[in-house]
Scaffold this motif. Structure first.
Motif, PDB file in Angstrom:
ATOM      1  N   CYS A 166     -54.214  -0.375  53.818  1.00 16.70           N
ATOM      2  CA  CYS A 166     -54.881   0.817  53.285  1.00 16.70           C
ATOM      3  C   CYS A 166     -55.269   0.501  51.842  1.00 16.70           C
ATOM      4  CB  CYS A 166     -53.950   2.024  53.361  1.00 16.70           C
ATOM      5  SG  CYS A 166     -54.649   3.509  52.620  1.00 16.70           S
ATOM      6  N   SER A 167     -56.506   0.157  51.658  1.00 16.88           N
ATOM      7  CA  SER A 167     -56.946  -0.337  50.350  1.00 16.88           C
ATOM      8  C   SER A 167     -56.796   0.681  49.224  1.00 16.88           C
ATOM      9  CB  SER A 167     -58.397  -0.813  50.426  1.00 16.88           C
ATOM     10  OG  SER A 167     -59.229   0.265  50.801  1.00 16.88           O
ATOM     11  N   ASP A 168     -56.882   1.981  49.519  1.00 14.86           N
ATOM     12  CA  ASP A 168     -56.757   2.971  48.442  1.00 14.86           C
ATOM     13  C   ASP A 168     -55.382   3.655  48.450  1.00 14.86           C
ATOM     14  OD1 ASP A 168     -57.283   4.320  50.801  1.00 14.86           O
ATOM     15  OD2 ASP A 168     -58.621   5.784  49.898  1.00 14.86           O
ATOM     16  N   TYR A 169     -54.380   2.929  48.947  1.00 18.34           N
ATOM     17  CA  TYR A 169     -53.017   3.454  48.981  1.00 18.34           C
ATOM     18  C   TYR A 169     -52.484   3.616  47.558  1.00 18.34           C
ATOM     19  CZ  TYR A 169     -48.156   3.934  50.482  1.00 18.34           C
ATOM     20  OH  TYR A 169     -46.893   4.409  50.717  1.00 18.34           O
ATOM     21  N   PRO A 170     -52.069   4.826  47.192  1.00 15.00           N
ATOM     22  CA  PRO A 170     -51.595   5.037  45.819  1.00 15.00           C
ATOM     23  C   PRO A 170     -50.208   4.440  45.592  1.00 15.00           C
ATOM     24  CG  PRO A 170     -51.482   7.077  47.069  1.00 15.00           C
ATOM     25  CD  PRO A 170     -52.109   6.049  47.962  1.00 15.00           C
ATOM     26  N   ALA A 171     -49.943   4.036  44.362  1.00 11.45           N
ATOM     27  CA  ALA A 171     -48.682   3.382  44.021  1.00 11.45           C
ATOM     28  C   ALA A 171     -47.469   4.261  44.328  1.00 11.45           C
ATOM     29  CB  ALA A 171     -48.681   2.993  42.542  1.00 11.45           C
ATOM     30  N   GLY A 172     -47.597   5.560  44.160  1.00  8.33           N
ATOM     31  CA  GLY A 172     -46.484   6.472  44.405  1.00  8.33           C
ATOM     32  C   GLY A 172     -46.317   6.885  45.857  1.00  8.33           C
ATOM     33  N   GLY A 173     -47.133   6.380  46.739  1.00  3.57           N
ATOM     34  CA  GLY A 173     -47.069   6.748  48.154  1.00  3.57           C
ATOM     35  C   GLY A 173     -47.944   7.948  48.461  1.00  3.57           C
ATOM     36  N   ILE A 174     -48.005   8.294  49.707  1.00  2.00           N
ATOM     37  CA  ILE A 174     -48.819   9.414  50.179  1.00  2.00           C
ATOM     38  C   ILE A 174     -47.885  10.487  50.707  1.00  2.00           C
ATOM     39  CG2 ILE A 174     -50.596  10.148  51.812  1.00  2.00           C
ATOM     40  CD1 ILE A 174     -51.614   7.237  51.761  1.00  2.00           C
ATOM     41  N   LYS A 175     -48.114  11.702  50.273  1.00  2.00           N
ATOM     42  CA  LYS A 175     -47.273  12.832  50.680  1.00  2.00           C
ATOM     43  C   LYS A 175     -48.008  13.663  51.723  1.00  2.00           C
ATOM     44  CE  LYS A 175     -44.938  16.781  48.530  1.00  2.00           C
ATOM     45  NZ  LYS A 175     -43.798  16.949  49.218  1.00  2.00           N
ATOM     46  N   ILE A 176     -47.281  14.074  52.750  1.00  3.33           N
ATOM     47  CA  ILE A 176     -47.824  14.990  53.750  1.00  3.33           C
ATOM     48  C   ILE A 176     -47.621  16.398  53.217  1.00  3.33           C
ATOM     49  CG2 ILE A 176     -47.639  15.856  56.107  1.00  3.33           C
ATOM     50  CD1 ILE A 176     -46.446  13.137  56.885  1.00  3.33           C
ATOM     51  N   ASN A 177     -48.719  17.113  52.972  1.00  4.89           N
ATOM     52  CA  ASN A 177     -48.624  18.462  52.421  1.00  4.89           C
ATOM     53  C   ASN A 177     -48.619  19.551  53.475  1.00  4.89           C
ATOM     54  OD1 ASN A 177     -48.568  17.831  49.572  1.00  4.89           O
ATOM     55  ND2 ASN A 177     -50.680  17.167  49.829  1.00  4.89           N
ATOM     56  N   LEU A 178     -49.127  19.253  54.671  1.00  2.00           N
ATOM     57  CA  LEU A 178     -49.094  20.255  55.733  1.00  2.00           C
ATOM     58  C   LEU A 178     -47.639  20.558  56.080  1.00  2.00           C
ATOM     59  CD1 LEU A 178     -51.876  19.203  58.254  1.00  2.00           C
ATOM     60  CD2 LEU A 178     -51.840  21.199  56.786  1.00  2.00           C
ATOM     61  N   PRO A 179     -47.311  21.822  56.304  1.00  5.02           N
ATOM     62  CA  PRO A 179     -45.913  22.153  56.597  1.00  5.02           C
ATOM     63  C   PRO A 179     -45.493  21.713  58.000  1.00  5.02           C
ATOM     64  CG  PRO A 179     -47.275  24.106  56.735  1.00  5.02           C
ATOM     65  CD  PRO A 179     -48.158  23.012  56.240  1.00  5.02           C
ATOM     66  N   TYR A 180     -44.373  21.000  58.078  1.00  5.24           N
ATOM     67  CA  TYR A 180     -43.838  20.601  59.372  1.00  5.24           C
ATOM     68  C   TYR A 180     -42.363  20.955  59.526  1.00  5.24           C
ATOM     69  CZ  TYR A 180     -42.540  16.342  56.776  1.00  5.24           C
ATOM     70  OH  TYR A 180     -42.063  15.460  55.847  1.00  5.24           O
ATOM     71  N   GLU A 181     -41.755  21.458  58.494  1.00 10.20           N
ATOM     72  CA  GLU A 181     -40.384  21.967  58.562  1.00 10.20           C
ATOM     73  C   GLU A 181     -40.328  23.281  57.829  1.00 10.20           C
ATOM     74  OE1 GLU A 181     -37.898  18.962  56.906  1.00 10.20           O
ATOM     75  OE2 GLU A 181     -37.881  17.791  58.743  1.00 10.20           O
ATOM     76  N   PRO A 182     -39.702  24.284  58.339  1.00 11.09           N
ATOM     77  CA  PRO A 182     -39.072  24.345  59.657  1.00 11.09           C
ATOM     78  C   PRO A 182     -40.119  24.447  60.759  1.00 11.09           C
ATOM     79  CG  PRO A 182     -39.038  26.500  58.646  1.00 11.09           C
ATOM     80  CD  PRO A 182     -39.645  25.565  57.639  1.00 11.09           C
ATOM     81  N   ALA A 183     -39.655  24.331  61.992  1.00 10.16           N
ATOM     82  CA  ALA A 183     -40.564  24.507  63.135  1.00 10.16           C
ATOM     83  C   ALA A 183     -40.930  25.982  63.245  1.00 10.16           C
ATOM     84  CB  ALA A 183     -39.879  24.032  64.411  1.00 10.16           C
ATOM     85  N   ASP A 184     -42.024  26.264  63.906  1.00  7.10           N
ATOM     86  CA  ASP A 184     -42.460  27.635  64.194  1.00  7.10           C
ATOM     87  C   ASP A 184     -42.645  28.488  62.940  1.00  7.10           C
ATOM     88  OD1 ASP A 184     -42.473  27.069  66.912  1.00  7.10           O
ATOM     89  OD2 ASP A 184     -40.372  27.636  67.138  1.00  7.10           O
ATOM     90  N   ILE A 185     -43.480  28.012  62.027  1.00  6.29           N
ATOM     91  CA  ILE A 185     -43.824  28.761  60.812  1.00  6.29           C
ATOM     92  C   ILE A 185     -44.776  29.881  61.208  1.00  6.29           C
ATOM     93  CG2 ILE A 185     -44.932  28.609  58.562  1.00  6.29           C
ATOM     94  CD1 ILE A 185     -44.117  25.554  58.679  1.00  6.29           C
ATOM     95  N   VAL A 186     -44.525  31.087  60.743  1.00  4.32           N
ATOM     96  CA  VAL A 186     -45.343  32.241  61.109  1.00  4.32           C
ATOM     97  C   VAL A 186     -46.449  32.432  60.074  1.00  4.32           C
ATOM     98  CG1 VAL A 186     -45.354  34.734  61.485  1.00  4.32           C
ATOM     99  CG2 VAL A 186     -43.444  33.356  62.330  1.00  4.32           C
ATOM    100  N   PHE A 187     -47.689  32.554  60.567  1.00  2.00           N
ATOM    101  CA  PHE A 187     -48.859  32.847  59.743  1.00  2.00           C
ATOM    102  C   PHE A 187     -49.325  34.258  60.059  1.00  2.00           C
ATOM    103  CE2 PHE A 187     -48.800  28.334  59.271  1.00  2.00           C
ATOM    104  CZ  PHE A 187     -49.496  28.058  58.105  1.00  2.00           C
ATOM    105  N   THR A 188     -49.847  34.938  59.049  1.00  3.81           N
ATOM    106  CA  THR A 188     -50.343  36.299  59.202  1.00  3.81           C
ATOM    107  C   THR A 188     -51.850  36.308  59.004  1.00  3.81           C
ATOM    108  OG1 THR A 188     -48.248  37.166  58.351  1.00  3.81           O
ATOM    109  CG2 THR A 188     -50.131  38.680  58.355  1.00  3.81           C
ATOM    110  N   LYS A 189     -52.547  37.016  59.876  1.00  5.21           N
ATOM    111  CA  LYS A 189     -54.008  37.117  59.778  1.00  5.21           C
ATOM    112  C   LYS A 189     -54.377  37.972  58.580  1.00  5.21           C
ATOM    113  CE  LYS A 189     -57.931  37.231  62.799  1.00  5.21           C
ATOM    114  NZ  LYS A 189     -58.359  37.355  64.190  1.00  5.21           N
ATOM    115  N   GLN A 190     -55.371  37.527  57.841  1.00  7.56           N
ATOM    116  CA  GLN A 190     -55.813  38.231  56.629  1.00  7.56           C
ATOM    117  C   GLN A 190     -56.982  39.134  56.941  1.00  7.56           C
ATOM    118  OE1 GLN A 190     -53.861  37.580  53.640  1.00  7.56           O
ATOM    119  NE2 GLN A 190     -52.749  36.847  55.428  1.00  7.56           N
TER     120      GLN A 190
END
Length: 190
Positions: A166-190
């Motif tokens: 991965c040529s543009d891999y940052p020195a500090g690593g790549i962070k996954i920002n999408l929520p994956y913990e906890p499971a079954d996160i509830v979203f509310t319609k706006q």
């Protein structure tokens, strides 16, 4: 003669259109013939469309879900069309600082697209192509709870990425920002 050629051309155009076979949303796409159309005949996707929010771990996650009609897709050597859901998202901290955002008016600018639908469970399965260097690619399930709430369950796949593949891999690593913990996160319609 010109009139005959014109009529023949119109006939061919309508014949080709008539050959497009329409399949319901629940169709397994692994054996579709070319030029097929997987259509949301019962408008199952409509309840998922809109803007959804969740507050989680001092972050505000916004999902913008849009239904695309007859999107051209390719699976192996088969070209077909399908009604799909496109998910764009933004993640902010509680102070309103933007952490990640891919919400735009360009509906071709997405990283999450629907792949399957389960009518019985009222669940849409989606594929996330991942962030930078495809880190975090994986599956997402959206389950409708009621007309204003849905559950989000994201399962990122583990990927070993280095600056060699991965040529543009940052020195500090790549962070996954999408929520994956906890499971079954509830979203509310706006």
């Amino acid at each position: 003669m010109k009139r005959f050629i014109t009529y023949l051309g119109i006939f061919v155009v309508f014949s080709c259109k008539a050959q497009q076979t329409i399949y319901p949303l629940l169709t397994d796409t692994s054996n579709l013939p070319n030029n097929s159309y997987v259509k949301d005949l019962d408008n199952e996707y409509d309840s998922f469309v809109g803007t959804w929010k969740s507050n989680l771990n001092d972050k505000i996650i916004t999902l913008k879900i849009t239904k695309i009609i007859q999107k051209p897709l390719q699976k192996l050597d088969v070209s077909y069309y399908s009604d799909v859901l496109i998910v764009q998202y933004s993640i902010q901290d509680n102070n309103g600082n933007l952490i990640e955002n891919n919400i735009s008016s360009n509906l071709n600018d997405y990283k999450i697209i629907s792949t399957l639908y389960s009518k019985k469970a009222h669940v849409v399965k989606l594929y996330y192509q991942g962030g930078q260097c495809q880190v975090g690619w994986g599956g997402i399930n959206l389950k409708m709870i009621d007309s204003t709430h849905l559950k989000w369950n994201y399962q990122p796949e583990s990927t070993v990425i280095t600056n060699k593949n991965c040529s543009d891999y940052p020195a500090g690593g790549i962070k996954i920002n999408l929520p994956y913990e906890p499971a079954d996160i509830v979203f509310t319609k706006q």
